[in-house]
Design a protein around this motif. Structure first.
Motif, PDB file in Angstrom:
ATOM      1  N   ALA A   1       0.701  -1.303   0.024  1.00 43.31           N
ATOM      2  CA  ALA A   1       0.247   0.046   0.070  1.00 43.31           C
ATOM      3  C   ALA A   1       0.996   1.163   0.008  1.00 43.31           C
ATOM      4  O   ALA A   1       0.934   2.204  -0.543  1.00 43.31           O
ATOM      5  N   LYS A   2       1.930   1.066   0.681  1.00 39.45           N
ATOM      6  CA  LYS A   2       3.123   2.334   0.945  1.00 39.45           C
ATOM      7  C   LYS A   2       3.478   2.521  -0.596  1.00 39.45           C
ATOM      8  O   LYS A   2       3.652   3.624  -1.003  1.00 39.45           O
ATOM      9  N   ALA A   3       4.128   1.603  -1.155  1.00 37.24           N
ATOM     10  CA  ALA A   3       4.585   1.641  -2.517  1.00 37.24           C
ATOM     11  C   ALA A   3       3.560   2.036  -3.526  1.00 37.24           C
ATOM     12  O   ALA A   3       3.924   2.830  -4.327  1.00 37.24           O
ATOM     13  N   ARG A   4       2.434   1.541  -3.393  1.00 39.05           N
ATOM     14  CA  ARG A   4       1.364   2.165  -4.011  1.00 39.05           C
ATOM     15  C   ARG A   4       1.142   3.478  -4.199  1.00 39.05           C
ATOM     16  O   ARG A   4       1.129   4.414  -5.158  1.00 39.05           O
ATOM     17  N   GLN A   5       1.055   4.111  -2.929  1.00 39.11           N
ATOM     18  CA  GLN A   5       0.838   5.513  -2.446  1.00 39.11           C
ATOM     19  C   GLN A   5       2.115   6.449  -3.096  1.00 39.11           C
ATOM     20  O   GLN A   5       1.868   7.449  -3.728  1.00 39.11           O
ATOM     21  N   ALA A   6       3.414   5.883  -3.091  1.00 38.27           N
ATOM     22  CA  ALA A   6       4.438   6.248  -3.720  1.00 38.27           C
ATOM     23  C   ALA A   6       4.645   6.709  -5.169  1.00 38.27           C
ATOM     24  O   ALA A   6       4.946   7.468  -5.833  1.00 38.27           O
ATOM     25  N   VAL A   7       4.092   5.364  -5.819  1.00 36.47           N
ATOM     26  CA  VAL A   7       3.729   5.460  -7.218  1.00 36.47           C
ATOM     27  C   VAL A   7       3.092   6.604  -7.696  1.00 36.47           C
ATOM     28  O   VAL A   7       3.269   7.221  -8.567  1.00 36.47           O
ATOM     29  N   ASP A   8       1.682   6.486  -6.906  1.00 36.71           N
ATOM     30  CA  ASP A   8       0.627   7.553  -7.426  1.00 36.71           C
ATOM     31  C   ASP A   8       1.362   9.047  -7.226  1.00 36.71           C
ATOM     32  O   ASP A   8       1.034   9.895  -7.956  1.00 36.71           O
ATOM     33  N   GLU A   9       2.029   9.270  -6.116  1.00 37.49           N
ATOM     34  CA  GLU A   9       2.645  10.502  -6.096  1.00 37.49           C
ATOM     35  C   GLU A   9       3.721  10.736  -7.180  1.00 37.49           C
ATOM     36  O   GLU A   9       3.721  12.125  -7.726  1.00 37.49           O
ATOM     37  N   ILE A  10       4.425   9.903  -7.474  1.00 38.93           N
ATOM     38  CA  ILE A  10       5.413  10.101  -8.573  1.00 38.93           C
ATOM     39  C   ILE A  10       4.787  10.409 -10.005  1.00 38.93           C
ATOM     40  O   ILE A  10       5.110  11.399 -10.412  1.00 38.93           O
ATOM     41  N   ASN A  11       3.794   9.694 -10.215  1.00 35.76           N
ATOM     42  CA  ASN A  11       2.831   9.797 -11.372  1.00 35.76           C
ATOM     43  C   ASN A  11       2.022  11.426 -11.395  1.00 35.76           C
ATOM     44  O   ASN A  11       2.210  12.046 -12.298  1.00 35.76           O
ATOM     45  N   LYS A  12       1.639  11.688 -10.306  1.00 40.90           N
ATOM     46  CA  LYS A  12       1.014  13.138 -10.043  1.00 40.90           C
ATOM     47  C   LYS A  12       2.247  13.970 -10.249  1.00 40.90           C
ATOM     48  O   LYS A  12       1.893  15.087 -10.983  1.00 40.90           O
ATOM     49  N   ASN A  13       3.428  13.991  -9.875  1.00 39.22           N
ATOM     50  CA  ASN A  13       4.586  14.849 -10.139  1.00 39.22           C
ATOM     51  C   ASN A  13       4.747  14.823 -11.428  1.00 39.22           C
ATOM     52  O   ASN A  13       5.182  15.910 -12.113  1.00 39.22           O
ATOM     53  N   ILE A  14       4.884  13.761 -12.122  1.00 42.42           N
ATOM     54  CA  ILE A  14       5.271  13.586 -13.610  1.00 42.42           C
ATOM     55  C   ILE A  14       4.133  14.467 -14.390  1.00 42.42           C
ATOM     56  O   ILE A  14       4.655  15.263 -15.176  1.00 42.42           O
ATOM     57  N   GLU A  15       2.843  14.294 -14.068  1.00 40.02           N
ATOM     58  CA  GLU A  15       1.822  14.849 -14.783  1.00 40.02           C
ATOM     59  C   GLU A  15       1.847  16.554 -14.784  1.00 40.02           C
ATOM     60  O   GLU A  15       1.717  17.125 -15.699  1.00 40.02           O
ATOM     61  N   SER A  16       2.337  16.791 -13.358  1.00 38.22           N
ATOM     62  CA  SER A  16       2.574  18.267 -13.017  1.00 38.22           C
ATOM     63  C   SER A  16       3.566  18.827 -13.861  1.00 38.22           C
ATOM     64  O   SER A  16       3.568  19.823 -14.456  1.00 38.22           O
ATOM     65  N   LEU A  17       4.606  18.212 -13.837  1.00 36.98           N
ATOM     66  CA  LEU A  17       5.809  18.703 -14.673  1.00 36.98           C
ATOM     67  C   LEU A  17       5.658  18.512 -16.374  1.00 36.98           C
ATOM     68  O   LEU A  17       5.987  19.702 -17.140  1.00 36.98           O
ATOM     69  N   ARG A  18       4.963  17.592 -16.701  1.00 39.86           N
ATOM     70  CA  ARG A  18       4.585  17.625 -18.179  1.00 39.86           C
ATOM     71  C   ARG A  18       3.541  18.988 -18.515  1.00 39.86           C
ATOM     72  O   ARG A  18       3.620  19.651 -19.403  1.00 39.86           O
ATOM     73  N   MET A  19       2.476  19.080 -17.692  1.00 38.07           N
ATOM     74  CA  MET A  19       1.706  20.228 -17.830  1.00 38.07           C
ATOM     75  C   MET A  19       2.646  21.733 -17.818  1.00 38.07           C
ATOM     76  O   MET A  19       2.078  22.482 -18.605  1.00 38.07           O
ATOM     77  N   GLN A  20       3.563  21.803 -16.922  1.00 33.84           N
ATOM     78  CA  GLN A  20       4.512  22.986 -16.908  1.00 33.84           C
ATOM     79  C   GLN A  20       5.106  22.943 -18.162  1.00 33.84           C
ATOM     80  O   GLN A  20       5.301  24.161 -18.607  1.00 33.84           O
ATOM     81  N   ILE A  21       5.630  21.921 -18.416  1.00 31.19           N
ATOM     82  CA  ILE A  21       6.546  21.905 -19.933  1.00 31.19           C
ATOM     83  C   ILE A  21       5.586  22.485 -21.083  1.00 31.19           C
ATOM     84  O   ILE A  21       6.131  23.282 -21.919  1.00 31.19           O
ATOM     85  N   ASP A  22       4.465  21.922 -21.079  1.00 34.43           N
ATOM     86  CA  ASP A  22       3.562  22.183 -22.313  1.00 34.43           C
ATOM     87  C   ASP A  22       3.060  23.787 -22.207  1.00 34.43           C
ATOM     88  O   ASP A  22       3.073  24.296 -23.399  1.00 34.43           O
ATOM     89  N   SER A  23       2.908  24.278 -21.090  1.00 34.43           N
ATOM     90  CA  SER A  23       2.653  25.595 -20.829  1.00 34.43           C
ATOM     91  C   SER A  23       3.580  26.586 -21.123  1.00 34.43           C
ATOM     92  O   SER A  23       3.385  27.606 -21.777  1.00 34.43           O
ATOM     93  N   SER A  24       4.853  26.183 -20.720  1.00 39.15           N
ATOM     94  CA  SER A  24       6.123  27.031 -21.151  1.00 39.15           C
ATOM     95  C   SER A  24       6.430  26.850 -22.626  1.00 39.15           C
ATOM     96  O   SER A  24       6.985  28.005 -23.090  1.00 39.15           O
ATOM     97  N   ALA A  25       6.117  25.828 -23.182  1.00 39.05           N
ATOM     98  CA  ALA A  25       6.402  25.515 -24.760  1.00 39.05           C
ATOM     99  C   ALA A  25       5.234  26.713 -25.715  1.00 39.05           C
ATOM    100  O   ALA A  25       5.705  26.979 -26.750  1.00 39.05           O
ATOM    101  N   GLN A  26       4.292  26.852 -25.106  1.00 41.68           N
ATOM    102  CA  GLN A  26       3.422  27.564 -25.781  1.00 41.68           C
ATOM    103  C   GLN A  26       3.472  29.090 -25.760  1.00 41.68           C
ATOM    104  O   GLN A  26       4.145  30.045 -25.316  1.00 41.68           O
TER     105      GLN A  26
END
Length: 125
Positions: free
Chosen positions: A100-125
């Protein structure tokens, strides 16, 4: 002849009593199994099983408590079985807690990755 019968009946009774005692033998006290189960519960608690798997951890603790009563009643075989079950329950609670703790860590990492993608996308425009 009567004395022979008395000896024979007495000997038969002694043999029967010895067989009954041997068949109902409880073996040694399950002290090592008790320590193993207690250790497994402590390890599960260290993995925060109380938070993630409280029911399973409580089952393990209840089985240890029941086994202690059986030990006091010299029901060592039944106590040994409960202690083995408690050990497995505690180990499973610990493993599930880690998962369960590992799943939470993976979820948190995925959220951070998605947040970074959104930042990159908004910077590129």
């Amino acid at each position: 002849m009567i004395a022979f019968r008395c000896v024979w009946h007495t000997a038969g009774g002694v043999v029967a009593a010895a067989l009954l005692t041997a068949c109902s033998s409880q073996g040694p006290r399950p002290d090592s199994q008790l320590l193993t189960a207690a250790s497994a519960i402590e390890q599960a608690e260290a993995t925060q099983a109380r938070q993630y798997e409280p029911v399973l951890l409580n089952q393990a603790q209840n089985k240890v408590a029941d086994a202690r009563e059986l030990i006091d009643e010299e029901e060592f075989d039944r106590a040994r079985l409960l202690l083995e079950q408690a050990t497995v329950d505690a180990q499973l609670a610990g493993a599930r807690s880690d998962t369960a703790k590992a799943r939470q860590a993976v979820d948190e990492i995925n959220k951070n990755i998605e947040s970074l993608r959104m930042q990159i996308d908004s910077s590129a425009q």
